[in-house]
Structures are given as structure tokens and as C-alpha cells.
Design an enzyme around this catalytic site. Structure first.
Site, PDB file in Angstrom:
ATOM      1  N   THR A  45      14.211-145.776   1.342  1.00 26.34           N
ATOM      2  CA  THR A  45      12.946-145.358   0.764  1.00 26.34           C
ATOM      3  C   THR A  45      13.143-144.676  -0.583  1.00 26.34           C
ATOM      4  OG1 THR A  45      11.983-145.153   2.943  1.00 26.34           O
ATOM      5  CG2 THR A  45      10.912-143.912   1.217  1.00 26.34           C
ATOM      6  N   TYR A  58       4.933-149.384   2.232  1.00 28.63           N
ATOM      7  CA  TYR A  58       5.797-149.603   1.077  1.00 28.63           C
ATOM      8  C   TYR A  58       6.970-150.457   1.518  1.00 28.63           C
ATOM      9  CZ  TYR A  58       8.983-146.370   3.270  1.00 28.63           C
ATOM     10  OH  TYR A  58       9.838-145.793   4.171  1.00 28.63           O
ATOM     11  N   THR A 124      16.655-143.161   5.347  1.00 28.17           N
ATOM     12  CA  THR A 124      16.776-142.054   6.301  1.00 28.17           C
ATOM     13  C   THR A 124      17.000-142.525   7.744  1.00 28.17           C
ATOM     14  OG1 THR A 124      14.381-141.960   6.636  1.00 28.17           O
ATOM     15  CG2 THR A 124      15.307-140.509   4.933  1.00 28.17           C
ATOM     16  N   ASP A 125      16.580-143.767   8.057  1.00 30.52           N
ATOM     17  CA  ASP A 125      16.576-144.194   9.468  1.00 30.52           C
ATOM     18  C   ASP A 125      17.961-144.152  10.111  1.00 30.52           C
ATOM     19  OD1 ASP A 125      13.876-144.632   9.247  1.00 30.52           O
ATOM     20  OD2 ASP A 125      14.005-146.818   9.211  1.00 30.52           O
ATOM     21  N   LYS A 197      17.842-137.296  12.585  1.00 30.76           N
ATOM     22  CA  LYS A 197      16.466-137.464  12.092  1.00 30.76           C
ATOM     23  C   LYS A 197      15.511-137.019  13.189  1.00 30.76           C
ATOM     24  CE  LYS A 197      13.358-140.636   9.713  1.00 30.76           C
ATOM     25  NZ  LYS A 197      13.143-141.946   9.071  1.00 30.76           N
TER      26      LYS A 197
HETATM   27  N1  ASP Z   1      13.085-147.439   6.750  1.00 34.02           N
HETATM   28  C1  ASP Z   1      13.562-146.614   5.655  1.00 34.02           C
HETATM   29  C2  ASP Z   1      15.063-146.719   5.599  1.00 34.02           C
HETATM   30  O1  ASP Z   1      15.725-146.164   6.425  1.00 34.02           O
HETATM   31  C3  ASP Z   1      13.107-145.210   5.844  1.00 34.02           C
HETATM   32  C4  ASP Z   1      13.600-144.224   4.821  1.00 34.02           C
HETATM   33  O2  ASP Z   1      14.473-144.450   4.022  1.00 34.02           O
HETATM   34  O3  ASP Z   1      13.076-143.087   4.855  1.00 34.02           O
HETATM   35  O4  ASP Z   1      15.557-147.372   4.731  1.00 34.02           O
END
Ligand code: ASP
Length: 361
Positions: A45, A58, A124-125, A197
Site C-alpha cells: 500500500t 485502491y 502490511t499484510d 498486524k
Molecule cells: N494488501 C496490502 C499489502 O499488504 C495492504 C497494505 O500494504 O497495507 O500489500
């Protein structure tokens, strides 16, 4: 249009960072030449873009590393930055190929005397899994810092630019050395083995619920609290290189009325190890435990972790691990237990040796 918005927003959001520069330079070693920090981008993200700045939907991994660097020019006051694009994916798609490429490149870069540290931009995932993987296979004491964002680069109040600035500050800070792989998000410095997370959507999503933070970082100014838990990086006995094939390990969540069908199916699909995200203290129904013990008897390494976010899974507490040939994950959550088990299975299937790894890492 989207790209221009991202740069303008990033510049606006980071104006406040300039005030902290003198303190940061003092921390980074005073008036000498700035350290070289290499930015390895993988997507997420932080590199995501939406059609408008107030839209929930997004797409991850839309912005390249050069745009990321250009959006935070303030970071160039902390370090001499160069960027490389390792991948550009949402981290839900993180995979072994990217992991091996990332680890190999980090080891190459950190072996160069003129490279002080590395920053990795990531989604973040699965950042906790990548951070923990790197914590086990990077062969250097130099800083390795992952960062991410919950809001895409085009969003109102995007969190990526300041997270990136803070990550560079930590990577450029000589006191980051020897603390293992770090994750810097929303002003907090987490250790790779401790963070998880904890919110699907909140900017303050990462917690280190058991052992706490390694430090904090405010507009580039770092405050250190402690070192990481467990062996890591230069003292780790695990390693990978181009061509390493990581064994399959599956995670199965325990629940009311669980039977052994998924445990047997995972073994039939080729899993060489299983991690149970158990209830409570790594527990499960008698039927599931019977199936797990039968697979352990066949040489499939079975680790009991927990679906509960805090606490330890104790060996031989509610389940007789000695009798059943199982491994207790202790403080590692299921997703990180899977990472450790995959690396362990490169060299051993002995449950006692693997239990020692869970004790030490
Ligand atoms: N789905 C995204 C990822 O992990 C979520 C994020 O980056 O916050 O790439």
C-alpha cells in the site's frame, strides 16, 4: 494526475520532518559524510494508488521505487539513498521467489563496506513474515529496516512518506546495528519476532504485544528501549541462497468440532510440516490431536501454535508433546512458526532439534 497528487501530498505531509534534522544528524554520527542506505522496494500500500484521495478501494504496488524516493526528498538529508525494485506486488502475494531474491540481495549489499543499511518497502499484510524470515537469514549486523503504510500514496493523510522518512532515519542510525531486522511503522520500532498486524484498517495496526517495542522514532529522532528477543541475523544458523527451495508447511486453524480431515489433506498435498493455530494454549479437539500425532509419527513435523494473539504456547502443559512427538511454538504466532519451521526443515526433521530452534529464535 495520481502520481502528481502523491508527490504533492507527500511533500505537504513531510514539511514537519525538517525540524528534526539536526537531532537526527547528530544521532546518525554528526557532521561526517552521510551513510549509504539502499532502498529495496517490493510494493504494498505504501506504493499503492487510488482514483481519488478519499477512496477506500485502491491497488497495491502501483508506484515505483524512484517515485517513492522522489516523494520524500527530506530523507536525503539523513542518508545517501539509492533504490532498487525487487518486486511491485501487494504483500498478500508475497512468495518464496521474492523472499529469496530479497535475502540474497540484502546479503550482497550489506557485505559491501560502503553500504550502511537497507530499507525495504513492503505491504502490511505479510510484513511480519518477511521481517522474521530476513531476521533468520540475513548475515549481517548492519541495520535492515522494513516499512509500510496503511493508506495508499494518493490518500488524504497518507502515512507512507513519514514512515519512509523514519525508516531511513533508523537504518542510518549506527545504534540500530545488532538489533536484528526492524519494522518501522507509525513512529514505532518493532523487532521482527515480536510484531504482529492487529487491525485490518487502522493506521496504528502493528503491535509487539508480549515483549514490547525496540524503540520509537519521531520525525527521524530515534529513542532505543532494548534489543530484540531471540537469536537473529549474524548469529542465526539458517541461510538461503539462489536456488533454495523452501519446504511446504501449512497452517490449519483449530475450532469447535474440528476433525482431522484438513490435517490429513495437508499431508496428502505434500506438506512436510504443519502448524496448528490452536485454541488457547495451542490446543485442539481429541480427533484433531489424534490426526496430528499420526502425521508426526509418519515424520511430518507438527508445531502447536495459537490463534490467540498474546501469551505463550507451553510445552507439555495441556498437551503431552513428549508423548505425541509434537513441537510447541512458545512465543511465535502461527505465521512466524511456519517461517521458522520451513527454514528448520531445510536441514532436519528432528522434533527435539526443532523445539530447540523455537526456544532460541
Ligand atoms: N494488501 C496490502 C499489502 O499488504 C495492504 C497494505 O500494504 O497495507 O500489500
Amino acid at each position: 494526475m495520481l502520481k502528481r497528487n502523491a508527490v504533492v501530498l507527500a511533500l505537504t505531509l513531510c514539511v514537519g520532518a525538517i525540524g528534526g534534522r539536526a537531532d537526527v544528524l547528530a544521532q546518525a554520527g554528526g557532521t561526517g559524510p552521510l551513510p549509504n542506505v539502499v532502498v529495496l522496494a517490493t510494493g504494498g500500500t505504501i506504493a499503492g494508488a487510488a482514483a481519488t484521495d478519499v477512496q477506500a478501494g485502491y491497488t497495491s504496488g502501483q508506484v515505483g521505487v524512484e517515485q517513492l524516493l522522489a516523494a520524500v526528498p527530506q530523507a536525503r538529508s539523513l542518508a545517501v539513498l539509492s533504490g532498487e525494485q525487487i518486486a511491485n506486488i501487494g504483500s498478500q502475494d508475497m512468495n518464496d521467489e521474492v523472499w529469496i531474491a530479497l535475502a540474497t540481495r540484502i546479503n550482497e549489499l550489506l557485505a559491501q563496506p560502503d553500504v550502511a543499511g537497507v530499507v525495504i518497502t513492503h505491504g502490511t499484510d505479510t510484513i511480519e513474515e518477511t521481517a522474521y524470515f530476513l531476521n533468520l537469514v540475513v548475515k549481517s549486523e548492519k541495520p535492515v529496516v522494513l516499512t509500510a503504510a496503511m493508506r495508499p500514496s494518493t490518500a488524504l493523510s497518507a502515512d507512507g512518506p513519514l514512515n519512509f522518512y523514519n525508516a531511513v532515519a533508523v537504518a542510518a542510525n549506527p545504534e540500530a546495528a545488532g538489533r536484528g531486522v526492524l519494522v518501522v511503522v507509525n513512529d514505532w520500532v518493532h523487532g521482527a519476532s515480536s510484531l504482529t498486524k492487529a487491525s485490518t484498517t487502522a493506521v496504528q495496526t502493528f503491535l509487539s504485544p508480549m515483549s514490547g517495542l525496540i524503540g520509537t522514532v519521531a520525525y527521524g529522532e530515534v529513542e532505543w528501549y532494548r534489543g530484540p528477543v531471540g537469536k537473529h541475523t549474524a548469529s542465526s544458523e539458517f541461510s538461503v541462497s539462489q536456488g533454495t527451495v523452501l519446504p511446504r508447511v501449512d497452517i490449519i486453524m483449530a475450532h469447535e468440532n474440528m476433525d482431522g480431515a484438513l490435517i490429513d489433506a495437508a499431508a496428502a498435498a505434500g506438506a512436510r510440516g504443519l502448524v496448528i493455530a490452536g485454541v488457547g494454549n495451542g490446543n485442539m479437539t481429541a480427533a484433531a490431536l489424534d490426526a496430528l500425532a499420526a502425521q508426526a509419527e509418519r515424520g511430518i513435523v507438527a508445531v502447536r501454535s495459537s490463534r490467540v494473539v498474546t501469551g505463550q504456547v507451553g510445552r507439555n502443559v495441556e498437551v503431552d508433546d513428549d508423548e505425541l512427538g509434537l513441537v510447541a511454538s512458545l512465543g511465535l504466532n502461527p505465521q512466524k512458526s511456519r517461517v521458522l519451521l520451513r527454514l528448520a526443515l531445510l536441514t532436519t526433521t528432528d522434533p527435539a532439534t526443532i523445539q530447540r530452534y523455537f526456544d532460541e529464535y
